[in-house]
Write an enzyme that holds these catalytic residues in place. Structure first.
Site, PDB file in Angstrom:
ATOM      1  N   THR A 147       5.336  -6.939  -4.473  1.00  0.00           N
ATOM      2  CA  THR A 147       5.815  -6.562  -3.140  1.00  0.00           C
ATOM      3  C   THR A 147       5.308  -7.500  -2.041  1.00  0.00           C
ATOM      4  OG1 THR A 147       6.206  -4.679  -1.676  1.00  0.00           O
ATOM      5  CG2 THR A 147       3.968  -4.922  -2.566  1.00  0.00           C
ATOM      6  N   ARG A 188      -2.047  -8.308  -2.227  1.00  0.00           N
ATOM      7  CA  ARG A 188      -2.271  -9.644  -1.661  1.00  0.00           C
ATOM      8  C   ARG A 188      -3.220 -10.467  -2.520  1.00  0.00           C
ATOM      9  NH1 ARG A 188      -1.658  -9.101   4.844  1.00  0.00           N
ATOM     10  NH2 ARG A 188      -0.819  -7.011   4.853  1.00  0.00           N
ATOM     11  N   GLU A 244      -3.576  -2.964  -0.330  1.00  0.00           N
ATOM     12  CA  GLU A 244      -3.451  -4.298   0.257  1.00  0.00           C
ATOM     13  C   GLU A 244      -4.199  -5.339  -0.572  1.00  0.00           C
ATOM     14  OE1 GLU A 244      -1.453  -5.081   2.589  1.00  0.00           O
ATOM     15  OE2 GLU A 244      -1.079  -3.279   3.763  1.00  0.00           O
ATOM     16  N   ASP A 271       8.192   2.874   0.580  1.00  0.00           N
ATOM     17  CA  ASP A 271       8.958   1.705   0.111  1.00  0.00           C
ATOM     18  C   ASP A 271       8.647   1.127  -1.274  1.00  0.00           C
ATOM     19  OD1 ASP A 271       6.524   0.790   1.150  1.00  0.00           O
ATOM     20  OD2 ASP A 271       7.396  -0.471   2.707  1.00  0.00           O
ATOM     21  N   GLU A 323      10.941  -8.696   5.306  1.00  0.00           N
ATOM     22  CA  GLU A 323      11.877  -7.872   4.519  1.00  0.00           C
ATOM     23  C   GLU A 323      13.349  -8.257   4.652  1.00  0.00           C
ATOM     24  OE1 GLU A 323       9.402  -6.653   6.436  1.00  0.00           O
ATOM     25  OE2 GLU A 323       8.025  -6.029   4.854  1.00  0.00           O
TER      26      GLU A 323
HETATM   27  C1  DMJ Z   1       3.757  -6.840   3.050  1.00  0.00           C
HETATM   28  O1  DMJ Z   1       2.382  -6.838   2.999  1.00  0.00           O
HETATM   29  C2  DMJ Z   1       4.327  -6.215   1.829  1.00  0.00           C
HETATM   30  O2  DMJ Z   1       5.656  -6.591   1.727  1.00  0.00           O
HETATM   31  C3  DMJ Z   1       4.240  -4.725   1.827  1.00  0.00           C
HETATM   32  O3  DMJ Z   1       4.884  -4.142   0.726  1.00  0.00           O
HETATM   33  C4  DMJ Z   1       4.795  -4.119   3.076  1.00  0.00           C
HETATM   34  N1  DMJ Z   1       4.848  -4.962   4.202  1.00  0.00           N
HETATM   35  C5  DMJ Z   1       4.186  -6.194   4.332  1.00  0.00           C
HETATM   36  C6  DMJ Z   1       4.978  -7.171   5.172  1.00  0.00           C
HETATM   37  O4  DMJ Z   1       5.779  -6.624   6.124  1.00  0.00           O
END
Ligand code: DMJ
Length: 626
Positions: free
Chosen positions: A604, A255, A251, A384, A518
Site C-alpha cells: 500500500t 513504509r 506505518e 482502505d 492515490e
Molecule cells: C500512504 O502512506 C499509504 O498509501 C497508505 O495506505 C495511506 N496513505 C498514504 C499516502 O496518502
C-alpha cells in the site's frame, strides 16, 4: 578455557611485580578471574560444573535394575560398582584440583603484568566478543529460493515525448532527494521551506530516516544508483531499531518493512532483508493483546503497546491491523519462521468469524473484547488498505490464497451495494457509512479504489471483469474531476456530492493537498489495463501542477488550499511522495515490462514485492501452503 598469555620476558616481570601494589594486584586478580569467566563461551561456562559427570550421571529414571534415582539421574551399580564409583570421584577431584592449579598459575602469570596490560588484554577479549555478537546479529538468514524476479529493467519508452516526461519526473525525484539529503538527512522527513528535518507522531520521537527507506526502491527503479548507495550505506550504519520510541505498527510496516523488503528483492543486498527482519521482531510485541488483534502503536524498546486516544472505544483500526499481511507473509517466506504468517492469519480467522453489519467491515475493533467499536465503514482512511490487502494476498500467492479472494469479493459486493452511488451529475463516488446512513463524501485516499477495482477485475466472481474495469474507470474519472475543478489542478483531501456540490471540497480543512499518490496510483493501474492515453494525459497534468505549485527550492511541499490562486505551504515533504507519488508517475511513463503486474504486487506504500509462486515452495510451518 581462556588461552594462557605468552610468558613475559624475564627481568621485566620482576620489575612490574614490584611496581604493582598489593591492593592493585588483588583488584586485578578479581577483575581477571571475573573477566576470564565472563568471556568464556557459554558452553564452557557450563562445562565447568558438569566436568566429566556425564561419565557417571545418566539422565534416566528407571530404577528397576537396582539403581538409585537421584533427582532424575540414575547412579548405576550400588554393589560392586561402588569401588569404580569412588575411583571416578577421585579422578574427578584430581582433575578439578589440576584445573584449579593451572588457573592459579595462569593468574599468577597475569599478575606479573601491569594493570594497564591486563586491562588491555581484557579489552581485547571484550572487543572480540562484541565483534562475534555483531557477526551473530547480522548473520545471513537461511537461503530460500528467490522468487522469479522478472522485469527489473529500465522500462525506457521508445517515444521521445514520453521519455522526456519520464525524465522530468526523475528530475523531480532528484530534487526531492537531494534536498532531503542536504537538510533532513537521517530525520524521518523534510521541511523544505524551513530546510530542516521533520517528523510526526506515527514515527514517535525516532529519527529512523523514513524518507531514505521509503525512497530506496524508487531510486533503484529510476536508475539513481549513487543515491541508492548513499541510502544503503546510511541504513547499514545507522538504522537502529532499539530506540525508546512509540511508533505506528501499520506505518512502520508499510513504509519500513515494505520498503526494506522491496529494496532487498530489487537489489539483492542482504542488509535490507536483515534490517526488515530485525524490525519485524520489534513489532511482534504489539500482538500481545487478549485477542491477537495488534495495538496501533508499540514502543520499539519496551514492547509496550497501546491504541490511539482518538479511536472509538479503545479500538484498533481496520486499515492498520488489516494491512500487515503482504509484508508478514514475505517475512515468513524469507526467514522460514512461521511466526509472522501465523499472526496475520490469526487476524484473518478472527475477522471471518465476526458478524458484519450489512456485510460491511466496521473500521474499529476492540483488541481486548474482540467486538466492533463504532459502526463506521470506509474505503478511504481507516478502512482502505484492508480491502486492498485481501486482493493482493490472493495475487501475491499466485492466486492460491482463494480464501482472501473470497473475502475480497464478499466485501466489494457489500461496498457496491451500500456505499457506491452516482451523483446527480453522473459521477460515480464511494461514500462512507456513518451512524446508519451514507455520507456522500469521498476522500482523496478513497481514490486508490479505482486502481484496486481494475486490478481485481480479472478473477472476479461471475466473471464480472468488464464491470469492475468499468467501475475502476468511473472512479478514476471522478477523482480526475476532483483535481480538475480546483484552481491548482490538484485534488483536495475530501470532496462532496451533496446539495448541488459535485467533487468539490466544502470545508476549509478539507481543501489541502499533501502530495498524496492515490489518484495517480489509479491512473497508473488504469493505464496498465487499458492503455487509454487519457491516463497519461491526466498523470502529466498532475505532474505539472505539482511541479508548479508544490516545488520550492528546498524540495516539495504540500499546499493548504487547492482552490486558492496564492496557496500557502504546509512545509512538509512527505516520505510517501518519494515512495509512491513519484514512483507511480514514473511507471505511468515507462514501458509495461518494468515491474509487470503478473509478477509483482505493490504494497500500500507502492513497494513492489514479488509474487510467491507457492505451488513450488512451502512457507515453513504454514499448513495452508503445504
Ligand atoms: C500512504 O502512506 C499509504 O498509501 C497508505 O495506505 C495511506 N496513505 C498514504 C499516502 O496518502
Amino acid at each position: 578455557m581462556v588461552k594462557p598469555p605468552p610468558a613475559p620476558a624475564p627481568g621485566r616481570e620482576a620489575a612490574e611485580a614490584r611496581r604493582a601494589p598489593a591492593a592493585l594486584r588483588r583488584g586485578a586478580f578479581i577483575t581477571l578471574c571475573f573477566g576470564a569467566f565472563f568471556f568464556l563461551p557459554d558452553s564452557s561456562k557450563h562445562k565447568r560444573f558438569d566436568l566429566g559427570l556425564e561419565d557417571v550421571l545418566i539422565p534416566h529414571v528407571d530404577t528397576s535394575k537396582g539403581g538409585k534415582n537421584l533427582g532424575g539421574f540414575l547412579i548405576h551399580g550400588q554393589g560392586h560398582d561402588e569401588h569404580r564409583h569412588r575411583e571416578e570421584e577421585e579422578r574427578l577431584r584430581n582433575k578439578i584440583r589440576a584445573d584449579h592449579e593451572k588457573a592459579l598459575e595462569e593468574a599468577k602469570e597475569k599478575l606479573k603484568k601491569s594493570r594497564d596490560e591486563i586491562q588491555a588484554e581484557i579489552q581485547t577479549e571484550k572487543n572480540k566478543v562484541v565483534q562475534e555478537l555483531k557477526k551473530k546479529d547480522s548473520k545471513p538468514l537461511p537461503p530460500v529460493p528467490l522468487p522469479n524476479l522478472i522485469g527489473i529493467n529500465s522500462g525506457e519508452p521508445a517515444d521521445p515525448d514520453i521519455r522526456e516526461k519520464r525524465n522530468k519526473i526523475k528530475e523531480m525525484m532528484k530534487h526531492a532527494w537531494d534536498n532531503y539529503r542536504q537538510y533532513g538527512w537521517g530525520h524521518n522527513e523534510l521541511k523544505p521551506i524551513a530546510r530542516k528535518g521533520h517528523s510526526t507522531n506515527i514515527f514517535g520521537n525516532s529519527q529512523m530516516g523514513a524518507t531514505i527507506v521509503d525512497a530506496l526502491d524508487t531510486l533503484y527503479i529510476m536508475g539513481l544508483h549513487d543515491e541508492f548507495r548513499e541510502g544503503q550505506e546510511w541504513i547499514d550504519k545507522n538504522l537502529d531499531f532499539s530506540v525508546n520510541s512509540e511508533v505506528s505498527v501499520f506505518e512502520v510496516n508499510i513504509r519500513f518493512i515494505g520498503g526494506l523488503l522491496a529494496a532487498y528483492y530489487l537489489s539483492g543486498q542482504e542488509v535490507f532483508k536483515i534490517k526488515a527482519v530485525q524490525l519485524a521482531g520489534k513489532l511482534l510485541p504489539a500482538f500481545n493483546t487478549p485477542t491477537g488483534i495488534p495495538w496501533a502503536m508499540v514502543n520499539l524498546k519496551s514492547g509496550v503497546g497501546r491504541n490511539w486516544g482518538w479511536a472509538s472505544a479503545g479500538s484498533s483500526i481496520l486499515a492498520e491491523f488489516g494491512t500487515l499481511h503482504m509484508e508478514f507473509v514475505h517475512l515468513s517466506y524469507l526467514t522460514g519462521d512461521p511466526v509472522y504468517y501465523n499472526k496475520v492469519m490469526h487476524i484473518r480467522k478472527l475477522l471471518q468469524k465476526m458478524d458484519r453489519p450489512n456485510g460491511l467491515y466496521p473500521n474499529y475493533l476492540n483488541p481486548r473484547t474482540g467486538r466492533w467499536g463504532q459502526h463506521h465503514t470506509s474505503v478511504g482512511g481507516l478502512g482502505d488498505s484492508f480491502y486492498e490487502y485481501l486482493l493482493k494476498a490472493w495475487l501475491m500467492s499466485d492466486k492460491m490464497d482463494t480464501e482472501a479472494r473470497k473475502m475480497y469479493d464478499d466485501a466489494i459486493e457489500a461496498i457496491e451495494k451500500h456505499l457506491i452511488r452516482k451523483s446527480n451529475g453522473g459521477l460515480t463516488f464511494i461514500g462512507e457509512w456513518k451512524n446508519g446512513h451514507l455520507e456522500r463524501k469521498m476522500g482523496h485516499l478513497t481514490c486508490f479504489a479505482g486502481g484496486m477495482f481494475a486490478l481485481g477485475a480479472d478473477g472476479s466472481r461471475d466473471d464480472k471483469a468488464g464491470h469492475y474495469l468499468q467501475l475502476g474507470a468511473e472512479i478514476a474519472h471522478t477523482c480526475h474531476e476532483s483535481y480538475d475543478r480546483t484552481t491548482l489542478k490538484l485534488g483536495p483531501e475530501a470532496f462532496k456530492f451533496d446539495g448541488g456540490v459535485e467533487a468539490v471540497a466544502v470545508r476549509q480543512n478539507e481543501k489541502y493537498y499533501i502530495l498524496r499518490p492515490e489518484v495517480i496510483e489509479t491512473y497508473w493501474y488504469m493505464w496498465r489495463f487499458t492503455h487509454d492515453p487519457k491516463y497519461r494525459q491526466w498523470g502529466w497534468e498532475a505532474t505539472q501542477a505539482i511541479d508548479k505549485y508544490c516545488r520550492v527550492s528546498g524540495g516539495f511541499s504540500g499546499v493548504k488550499d487547492v482552490y486558492s490562486s496564492s496557496p500557502t505551504y504546509d512545509d512538509v515533504q512527505q516520505s510517501f511522495f518519494l515512495a509512491e507519488t513519484l514512483k507511480y508517475l514514473y511507471l505511468l511513463f515507462s514501458n509495461d515490462d518494468l515491474l509487470p503486474l503478473d509478477n509483482w504486487v505493490f504494497n500500500t506504500e507502492a513497494h513492489p514485492l514479488p509474487v510467491l509462486h507457492l505451488a513450488n515452495t512451502t512457507l515453513s510451518g504454514n499448513p495452508a501452503y503445504r
